[in-house]
Design a protein around this motif. Structure first.
Motif, mmCIF file in Angstrom:
data_model
loop_
_atom_site.group_PDB
_atom_site.id
_atom_site.type_symbol
_atom_site.label_atom_id
_atom_site.label_comp_id
_atom_site.label_asym_id
_atom_site.label_seq_id
_atom_site.Cartn_x
_atom_site.Cartn_y
_atom_site.Cartn_z
ATOM 1 N N ALA A 55 76.352 -41.345 -41.181
ATOM 2 C CA ALA A 55 77.073 -40.593 -40.156
ATOM 3 C C ALA A 55 76.105 -39.808 -39.266
ATOM 4 O O ALA A 55 76.265 -39.756 -38.039
ATOM 5 C CB ALA A 55 78.079 -39.646 -40.810
ATOM 6 N N ILE A 56 75.100 -39.198 -39.884
ATOM 7 C CA ILE A 56 74.118 -38.428 -39.108
ATOM 8 C C ILE A 56 73.348 -39.353 -38.171
ATOM 9 O O ILE A 56 73.150 -39.044 -36.986
ATOM 10 C CB ILE A 56 73.151 -37.681 -40.048
ATOM 11 N N PHE A 57 72.919 -40.501 -38.691
ATOM 12 C CA PHE A 57 72.178 -41.420 -37.839
ATOM 13 C C PHE A 57 73.068 -41.971 -36.727
ATOM 14 O O PHE A 57 72.600 -42.178 -35.598
ATOM 15 C CB PHE A 57 71.605 -42.580 -38.651
ATOM 16 N N PHE A 58 74.334 -42.204 -37.024
ATOM 17 C CA PHE A 58 75.290 -42.668 -36.010
ATOM 18 C C PHE A 58 75.346 -41.676 -34.852
ATOM 19 O O PHE A 58 75.269 -42.058 -33.668
ATOM 20 C CB PHE A 58 76.672 -42.832 -36.649
ATOM 21 N N VAL A 59 75.479 -40.398 -35.174
ATOM 22 C CA VAL A 59 75.533 -39.363 -34.137
ATOM 23 C C VAL A 59 74.214 -39.311 -33.370
ATOM 24 O O VAL A 59 74.195 -39.212 -32.135
ATOM 25 C CB VAL A 59 75.846 -37.993 -34.770
ATOM 26 N N GLY A 60 73.091 -39.391 -34.110
ATOM 27 C CA GLY A 60 71.789 -39.345 -33.454
ATOM 28 C C GLY A 60 71.575 -40.492 -32.492
ATOM 29 O O GLY A 60 71.053 -40.304 -31.384
ATOM 30 N N ALA A 61 71.985 -41.687 -32.895
ATOM 31 C CA ALA A 61 71.827 -42.852 -32.024
ATOM 32 C C ALA A 61 72.664 -42.708 -30.755
ATOM 33 O O ALA A 61 72.211 -43.041 -29.655
ATOM 34 C CB ALA A 61 72.219 -44.126 -32.779
ATOM 35 N N LEU A 62 73.882 -42.208 -30.908
ATOM 36 C CA LEU A 62 74.734 -42.010 -29.724
ATOM 37 C C LEU A 62 74.161 -40.939 -28.801
ATOM 38 O O LEU A 62 74.193 -41.084 -27.570
ATOM 39 C CB LEU A 62 76.147 -41.626 -30.159
ATOM 40 N N LEU A 63 73.644 -39.855 -29.381
ATOM 41 C CA LEU A 63 73.047 -38.806 -28.557
ATOM 42 C C LEU A 63 71.866 -39.342 -27.755
ATOM 43 O O LEU A 63 71.712 -39.039 -26.566
ATOM 44 C CB LEU A 63 72.588 -37.638 -29.442
ATOM 45 N N GLY A 76 68.670 -35.818 -29.801
ATOM 46 C CA GLY A 76 69.137 -37.036 -30.460
ATOM 47 C C GLY A 76 68.124 -37.567 -31.444
ATOM 48 O O GLY A 76 68.480 -38.032 -32.545
ATOM 49 N N ARG A 77 66.853 -37.499 -31.088
ATOM 50 C CA ARG A 77 65.785 -37.934 -31.978
ATOM 51 C C ARG A 77 65.742 -37.087 -33.243
ATOM 52 O O ARG A 77 65.509 -37.588 -34.336
ATOM 53 C CB ARG A 77 64.453 -37.841 -31.243
ATOM 54 N N GLY A 81 66.435 -38.478 -36.889
ATOM 55 C CA GLY A 81 65.385 -38.301 -37.886
ATOM 56 C C GLY A 81 65.906 -37.706 -39.178
ATOM 57 O O GLY A 81 65.483 -38.096 -40.270
ATOM 58 N N ILE A 82 66.834 -36.764 -39.072
ATOM 59 C CA ILE A 82 67.454 -36.193 -40.273
ATOM 60 C C ILE A 82 68.176 -37.296 -41.055
ATOM 61 O O ILE A 82 68.077 -37.383 -42.281
ATOM 62 C CB ILE A 82 68.452 -35.074 -39.894
ATOM 63 N N GLY A 83 68.903 -38.135 -40.332
ATOM 64 C CA GLY A 83 69.612 -39.240 -40.988
ATOM 65 C C GLY A 83 68.671 -40.211 -41.662
ATOM 66 O O GLY A 83 68.930 -40.675 -42.783
ATOM 67 N N VAL A 84 67.555 -40.529 -41.006
ATOM 68 C CA VAL A 84 66.569 -41.434 -41.595
ATOM 69 C C VAL A 84 65.985 -40.814 -42.857
ATOM 70 O O VAL A 84 65.802 -41.491 -43.878
ATOM 71 C CB VAL A 84 65.452 -41.747 -40.577
ATOM 72 N N LEU A 142 68.779 -47.822 -27.681
ATOM 73 C CA LEU A 142 68.843 -46.735 -28.651
ATOM 74 C C LEU A 142 70.249 -46.565 -29.221
ATOM 75 O O LEU A 142 70.422 -46.334 -30.417
ATOM 76 C CB LEU A 142 68.385 -45.428 -27.998
ATOM 77 N N GLY A 143 71.260 -46.684 -28.369
ATOM 78 C CA GLY A 143 72.639 -46.516 -28.836
ATOM 79 C C GLY A 143 73.091 -47.605 -29.779
ATOM 80 O O GLY A 143 73.942 -47.373 -30.651
ATOM 81 N N ALA A 144 72.504 -48.801 -29.642
ATOM 82 C CA ALA A 144 72.897 -49.921 -30.512
ATOM 83 C C ALA A 144 72.584 -49.643 -31.974
ATOM 84 O O ALA A 144 73.177 -50.252 -32.876
ATOM 85 C CB ALA A 144 72.179 -51.199 -30.063
ATOM 86 N N GLY A 145 71.669 -48.702 -32.225
ATOM 87 C CA GLY A 145 71.351 -48.355 -33.608
ATOM 88 C C GLY A 145 72.521 -47.746 -34.357
ATOM 89 O O GLY A 145 72.488 -47.673 -35.595
ATOM 90 N N ALA A 146 73.548 -47.298 -33.644
ATOM 91 C CA ALA A 146 74.721 -46.724 -34.301
ATOM 92 C C ALA A 146 75.555 -47.788 -35.017
ATOM 93 O O ALA A 146 76.265 -47.477 -35.982
ATOM 94 C CB ALA A 146 75.584 -45.993 -33.278
#
Length: 262
Positions: A55-63, A76-77, A81-84, A142-146
């Motif tokens: 979920a954290i990485f999803f938000v980060g990718a969208l940001l 966003g990075r 990064g927290i999600g990773v 970058l957004g596709a990572g979500a």
């Protein structure tokens, strides 16, 4: 990020130093996520911690995908990064605690394998989206990572919880069921159950489905054993672990991965 940074630099008019900070600071953000993941996994369980990481990485990718300036992109990075960091810590822990001894080492190698597959897919997607308009292409990259994080969260919800975490919560009945399903034999399941019960301070002859477990420490003893007074076996593992990661970075792998498209 390595492929997108070419277009980000031109679109946002940032300097080389800003590029270096943007691509390299992820490792520092990961440290924060990894530190938080340990406590989180003890609180809500290994499985739901993986969902939190996704979920954290999803938000980060969208940001990052919707970023309109350098500061927005850095936020966003940071979130990504927290999600990773969450995922890098909890995935091996969950795998080791769920898998049987016969395949534990093999399954624990999967995170490294799929990290490299992910890097390859990232380069492929960068090439595919490079055909888009310059100010749109890097955002889609970058957004596709979500997208993978959604499948990760859904997939892990279909998997069992860690039997070690269940026992630490006093849920012996559920842990027995998971161990029976994830062990090669009934004998192995009983052996794993006995080992975890001993570590949790639960009597060997206890057969209740729900028990009261004494609260564990926050790991102070583990750090003492690991750093100050390690046994020869622990020292050997520590040297191997640190050595592998040191030389992985010393050969310049990060430079190749992050800057090769340039």
């Amino acid at each position: 990020m390595s492929g997108a940074i070419i277009y980000i630099k031109d679109d946002l008019k940032i300097s080389d130093v800003q590029v270096e900070i943007l691509v390299g600071i992820l490792n520092l953000y990961c440290l924060i996520g990894a530190y938080a993941a340990g406590r989180t996994s003890d609180w809500i369980g290994r499985r739901y911690t993986i969902v939190v990481a996704a979920a954290i990485f999803f938000v980060g990718a969208l940001l990052m995908g919707f970023a309109t300036n350098y500061a927005f992109l850095m936020v966003g990075r940071f979130v990504a990064g927290i999600g990773v960091g969450f995922a890098l810590l909890i995935a091996p822990v969950y795998t080791a605690e769920v898998s049987p001894a016969s395949s534990r080492g093999f399954l624990n190698s999967f995170p490294e394998v799929f990290i490299n597959i992910g890097l390859l897919l990232g380069y492929v997607s960068n090439y595919a989206f490079s055909k888009l308009r310059a100010d749109l292409g890097w955002r889609v990259m970058l957004g596709a990572g979500a997208i993978p994080s959604v499948f990760l969260a859904i997939g892990v919800l279909t998997m069992p919880e860690s039997p070690r975490w269940l026992i630490m919560q006093g849920r012996l009945g559920e842990a027995k069921t998971v161990l029976d399903k994830t062990s090669d034999t009934k004998e192995e399941a009983r052996g794993r159950l006995s080992d975890i019960k001993a570590a949790a301070g639960i009597p060997e002859d206890c057969t209740d489905d729900i028990v009261q477990v004494q609260k564990q420490t926050h790991g102070e003893g583990v750090w003492r054993e690991l750093i100050l007074h390690p046994t020869p076996a622990v020292r050997h593992v520590l040297i191997c672990g640190i050595g592998i990661h040191f030389f992985q970075q010393a050969i310049g792998l990060e430079s190749v991965v992050l800057y090769s498209p340039r």
